[in-house]
Design an enzyme around this catalytic site. Structure first.
Site, PDB file in Angstrom:
ATOM      1  N   GLU A  32      -4.149  -5.025  -2.314  1.00  0.00           N
ATOM      2  CA  GLU A  32      -4.212  -4.921  -0.960  1.00  0.00           C
ATOM      3  C   GLU A  32      -4.611  -3.944  -0.271  1.00  0.00           C
ATOM      4  OE1 GLU A  32      -1.100  -6.719   1.550  1.00  0.00           O
ATOM      5  OE2 GLU A  32      -2.110  -6.543   3.340  1.00  0.00           O
ATOM      6  N   ARG A 259       7.271  -5.992 -13.217  1.00  0.00           N
ATOM      7  CA  ARG A 259       6.816  -4.559 -12.554  1.00  0.00           C
ATOM      8  C   ARG A 259       7.284  -3.584 -13.108  1.00  0.00           C
ATOM      9  NH1 ARG A 259       6.124  -5.368  -6.797  1.00  0.00           N
ATOM     10  NH2 ARG A 259       6.394  -3.318  -6.606  1.00  0.00           N
ATOM     11  N   LYS A 269       4.463  -0.098  -1.184  1.00  0.00           N
ATOM     12  CA  LYS A 269       3.564   0.296  -0.257  1.00  0.00           C
ATOM     13  C   LYS A 269       4.288   0.576   1.111  1.00  0.00           C
ATOM     14  CE  LYS A 269       0.088  -1.761  -1.921  1.00  0.00           C
ATOM     15  NZ  LYS A 269      -0.966  -2.623  -1.515  1.00  0.00           N
TER      16      LYS A 269
HETATM   17  P1  ATP Z   1       3.394  -3.121  -2.699  1.00  0.00           P
HETATM   18  O1  ATP Z   1       4.829  -3.822  -2.916  1.00  0.00           O
HETATM   19  O2  ATP Z   1       3.714  -1.819  -3.386  1.00  0.00           O
HETATM   20  O3  ATP Z   1       2.563  -3.388  -1.557  1.00  0.00           O
HETATM   21  P2  ATP Z   1       1.927  -5.258  -4.084  1.00  0.00           P
HETATM   22  O4  ATP Z   1       2.414  -5.921  -5.352  1.00  0.00           O
HETATM   23  O5  ATP Z   1       1.979  -5.877  -2.659  1.00  0.00           O
HETATM   24  O6  ATP Z   1       2.818  -3.958  -4.123  1.00  0.00           O
HETATM   25  P3  ATP Z   1      -0.760  -4.987  -4.333  1.00  0.00           P
HETATM   26  O7  ATP Z   1      -1.678  -4.106  -3.724  1.00  0.00           O
HETATM   27  O8  ATP Z   1      -0.747  -6.454  -3.972  1.00  0.00           O
HETATM   28  O9  ATP Z   1       0.443  -4.510  -4.228  1.00  0.00           O
HETATM   29  O10 ATP Z   1      -0.966  -4.917  -6.066  1.00  0.00           O
HETATM   30  C1  ATP Z   1      -2.151  -5.142  -6.632  1.00  0.00           C
HETATM   31  C2  ATP Z   1      -1.555  -5.257  -8.225  1.00  0.00           C
HETATM   32  O11 ATP Z   1      -0.873  -4.383  -8.557  1.00  0.00           O
HETATM   33  C3  ATP Z   1      -1.034  -6.653  -8.074  1.00  0.00           C
HETATM   34  O12 ATP Z   1      -1.525  -7.450  -9.280  1.00  0.00           O
HETATM   35  C4  ATP Z   1       0.387  -6.315  -8.655  1.00  0.00           C
HETATM   36  O13 ATP Z   1       1.112  -7.370  -9.045  1.00  0.00           O
HETATM   37  C5  ATP Z   1       0.527  -4.893  -9.263  1.00  0.00           C
HETATM   38  N1  ATP Z   1       1.664  -4.274  -8.948  1.00  0.00           N
HETATM   39  C6  ATP Z   1       1.946  -3.920  -7.815  1.00  0.00           C
HETATM   40  N2  ATP Z   1       3.239  -3.136  -7.925  1.00  0.00           N
HETATM   41  C7  ATP Z   1       3.568  -2.949  -9.222  1.00  0.00           C
HETATM   42  C8  ATP Z   1       4.474  -2.648 -10.240  1.00  0.00           C
HETATM   43  N3  ATP Z   1       5.556  -1.830  -9.576  1.00  0.00           N
HETATM   44  N4  ATP Z   1       4.422  -2.644 -11.494  1.00  0.00           N
HETATM   45  C9  ATP Z   1       3.240  -3.341 -12.075  1.00  0.00           C
HETATM   46  N5  ATP Z   1       2.315  -3.972 -11.197  1.00  0.00           N
HETATM   47  C10 ATP Z   1       2.462  -3.943  -9.846  1.00  0.00           C
HETATM   48 MG    MG Z   2       0.748  -7.800  -2.618  1.00  0.00          MG
END
Ligand code: ATP
Ligand code: MG
Length: 556
Positions: A32, A259, A269
């Site tokens: 995102e 994760r 983020k």
């Molecule tokens: P954040 O909470 O940091 O915003 P998010 O999962 O909402 O993380 P996205 O931009 O939706 O962020 O993530 C893109 C991809 O990265 C998704 O497939 C998510 O599952 C993966 N991802 C995010 N954080 C992690 C992590 N700590 N370890 C492994 N994969 C991750």
């Molecule tokens: Mg997300």
């Protein structure tokens, strides 16, 4: 048999054995664009892009851009450059917003099939009817609106004739499902926000769950890999797919992996944004940030981040990886790649009494003992040189192998010197040490004396031929080992007030050739990378990591 495949590869191999056409394998990385990518994302990036490589499959970079209030073009640009920097490129750049029309049309189809309805309650009312995991929810009083009425209202929502919060569109599934996510989830809401791409074309925005699975289907993603927190969403993901899937097409399969959690830092983020917005750090690429851009500015290499996530592994169980593993990986990589340099941070002057005034001698020193192809450089040896203050003691404790009165050490790449006389200033501090050098002991000269063993070898620079540089050193940003437990408003309680320190140092002349992004091993100190250059300032070097692990020591 030693099976080095991770569990995702095992699932894919089984699918292939069961007849899935290998040409139909397709992956995606779906960020995102609401912030910069962090070290956790590296795991998801490496997983998806390496699968695409291994199976010669297609991979898309898809921006899940359904929350215009938090999203921005600058994040889209940063994400693309970070993925490229890691060494990956994608087949297609896609945006969930490209599918807004298709998602809207499918929603009308759901309405027609009595599988979606417009709810005109407030979000509090809707939340109050959700029930609990043990108690079923209650049906909305609007649940039985006719398809005609729903269609009319949904079109009004799309045409901007509804205020945000006045109506939402909900999937009509089951208010008593044990899975709370199946209790008539909201799939559309009205927002008064300009979208980075669709601008004001749309005012109804699809919710993440509805968008994500259908986007996977539109792109014909065979394996949709996400983190474990989405496991309960899988049932909904499948329900949404059931509504649109054509049996001749690929039906995406959602699978969840753990994760990546890293000690002493946060991987969210939203929380990282808090640090940026409240000026706790100096932007998303502050070298203390666990963002890809921060790690890059700190001196991490793509190879070190990839070997780190490989070492952390792909599994189904949550765990926390120690920061020392990340540092180990970068040290290993930089040790092979970096030229050595001599830098003295807290100098003490050495005068070599048996050298002529104005003596200047070019010495040849090796750039990297790990890599003979890195060649040699010149270092100028003069009558006065600087060594680290801590490398001299006029009152040495036992086993002090550095310089002390009456003792000998080798100046690295140069000669053996012996301390004869200590000169003190008025306050009684050591000002200067007078030494003599052994002219036959030149390093690498092959003479008997050059092979003479002395207990200590010190780094040094000429006191007259050197450049001033600025060094930024970093410590942990948070004092607490799991800062992720804290809401951002409480970060002030756990921030390390000394997470950055700035000092000046003297470096050998060769350093003046360094360019932004060049990394070096400052001998006996650690790895450093040259930051952005500014003509009016000293060159600035950010410390990547020390030569040895000091987390264990700090943990006590
Ligand atoms: P954040 O909470 O940091 O915003 P998010 O999962 O909402 O993380 P996205 O931009 O939706 O962020 O993530 C893109 C991809 O990265 C998704 O497939 C998510 O599952 C993966 N991802 C995010 N954080 C992690 C992590 N700590 N370890 C492994 N994969 C991750
Ligand atoms: Mg997300």
């Amino acid at each position: 048999m030693n099976d080095s495949r991770n569990f995702i590869e095992i699932i894919i191999d089984q699918d292939l054995q069961n007849g899935l056409d290998p040409d139909k394998l397709c992956f995606r990385f779906p960020p995102e664009p609401n912030g910069f990518l962090h070290v956790g994302h590296v795991k998801a990036i490496v997983l998806n892009f390496e699968l695409a490589k291994k199976y010669s499959a297609k991979i898309n970079l898809r921006f899940d851009d359904t929350n215009p209030e938090n999203e921005d073009q600058k994040y889209i640009d940063a994400i693309k450059s970070d993925v490229n920097w890691l060494g990956y490129s994608w087949d297609e750049e896609r945006y969930a917003s490209d599918y807004f029309q298709q998602l809207y049309d499918w929603s009308l189809k759901l309405i027609n099939e009595d599988k979606a309805y417009v709810d005109s309650q407030t979000s509090e009312e809707i939340a109050n009817q959700k029930g609990t995991p043990k108690e079923p929810g209650k049906n909305s009083p609007f649940r039985n609106r006719t398809a005609e009425e729903n269609t009319m209202l949904f079109k009004q929502m799309k045409e901007g004739k509804a205020e945000p919060g006045q109506h939402v569109l909900r999937a009509k599934i089951d208010m008593s499902s044990p899975n709370m996510l199946m209790r008539d989830p909201v799939i559309y809401r009205v927002l008064n926000a300009s979208h980075p791409r669709t601008k004001s074309d749309w005012v109804v925005f699809p919710m993440y769950d509805w968008t994500h699975g259908e986007s996977d289907y539109i792109e014909q993603i065979s394996h949709s890999l996400c983190t474990l927190e989405f496991k309960p969403h899988r049932e909904l993901y499948d329900w949404f797919l059931d509504q649109v899937v054509d049996k001749d097409k690929i039906r995406p399969k959602q699978r969840e992996f753990a994760r990546l959690n890293l000690s002493h830092t946060i991987t969210s983020k939203r929380k990282l944004l808090y640090l940026v917005e409240n000026n706790i750090v100096d932007g998303w690429d502050d070298p203390r940030m666990p963002t890809i851009s921060g790690l890059r500015r700190r001196g991490y290499t793509p190879e070190s981040l990839k070997s780190f996530v490989r070492a952390a592994g792909v599994a189904k169980r949550e765990n926390v990886i120690e920061m020392s593993l990340l540092e180990f990986c970068v040290r290993e990589d930089l040790n092979k790649k970096c030229n050595r340099m001599m830098v003295v941070q807290n100098p003490i002057k050495i005068t070599i009494t048996n050298l002529e005034e104005g003596h200047e001698e070019m010495l040849i020193v090796e750039n990297n003992p790990e890599d003979p192809s890195a060649g040699n450089r010149e270092m100028v040896f003069t009558k006065t040189v600087l060594i680290e203050r801590e490398d001299f003691s006029d009152n040495p404790p036992k086993k002090f192998f550095r310089l002390s009165p009456g003792n000998e050490v080798r100046l690295k790449g140069a000669y053996i010197i012996k301390a004869n006389k200590v000169i003190y200033n008025k306050e009684g501090f050591v000002d200067e040490v007078e030494c003599t050098y052994d002219p036959k002991s030149k390093s690498g000269s092959g003479s008997e004396e050059s092979k003479r063993k002395v207990k200590g070898t010190l780094h040094w620079v000429s006191s007259t031929k050197n450049i001033h540089i600025t060094i930024r050193e970093y410590d942990r940003l948070f004092e607490h080992p799991s800062p992720g437990q804290f809401p951002p408003e409480e970060f002030y309680k756990i921030l390390n007030p000394n997470s950055m320190s700035v000092s000046t140092a003297r470096a050998e002349l060769e350093m003046s050739k360094a360019k932004t992004g060049d990394s070096f091993q400052f001998q006996r100190k650690g790895y450093y990378i040259m930051d952005k250059a500014s003509p009016s300032q000293n060159m600035i070097f950010n410390k990547t990591v020390s030569l040895r692990d000091n987390w264990k020591k700090q943990a006590k």
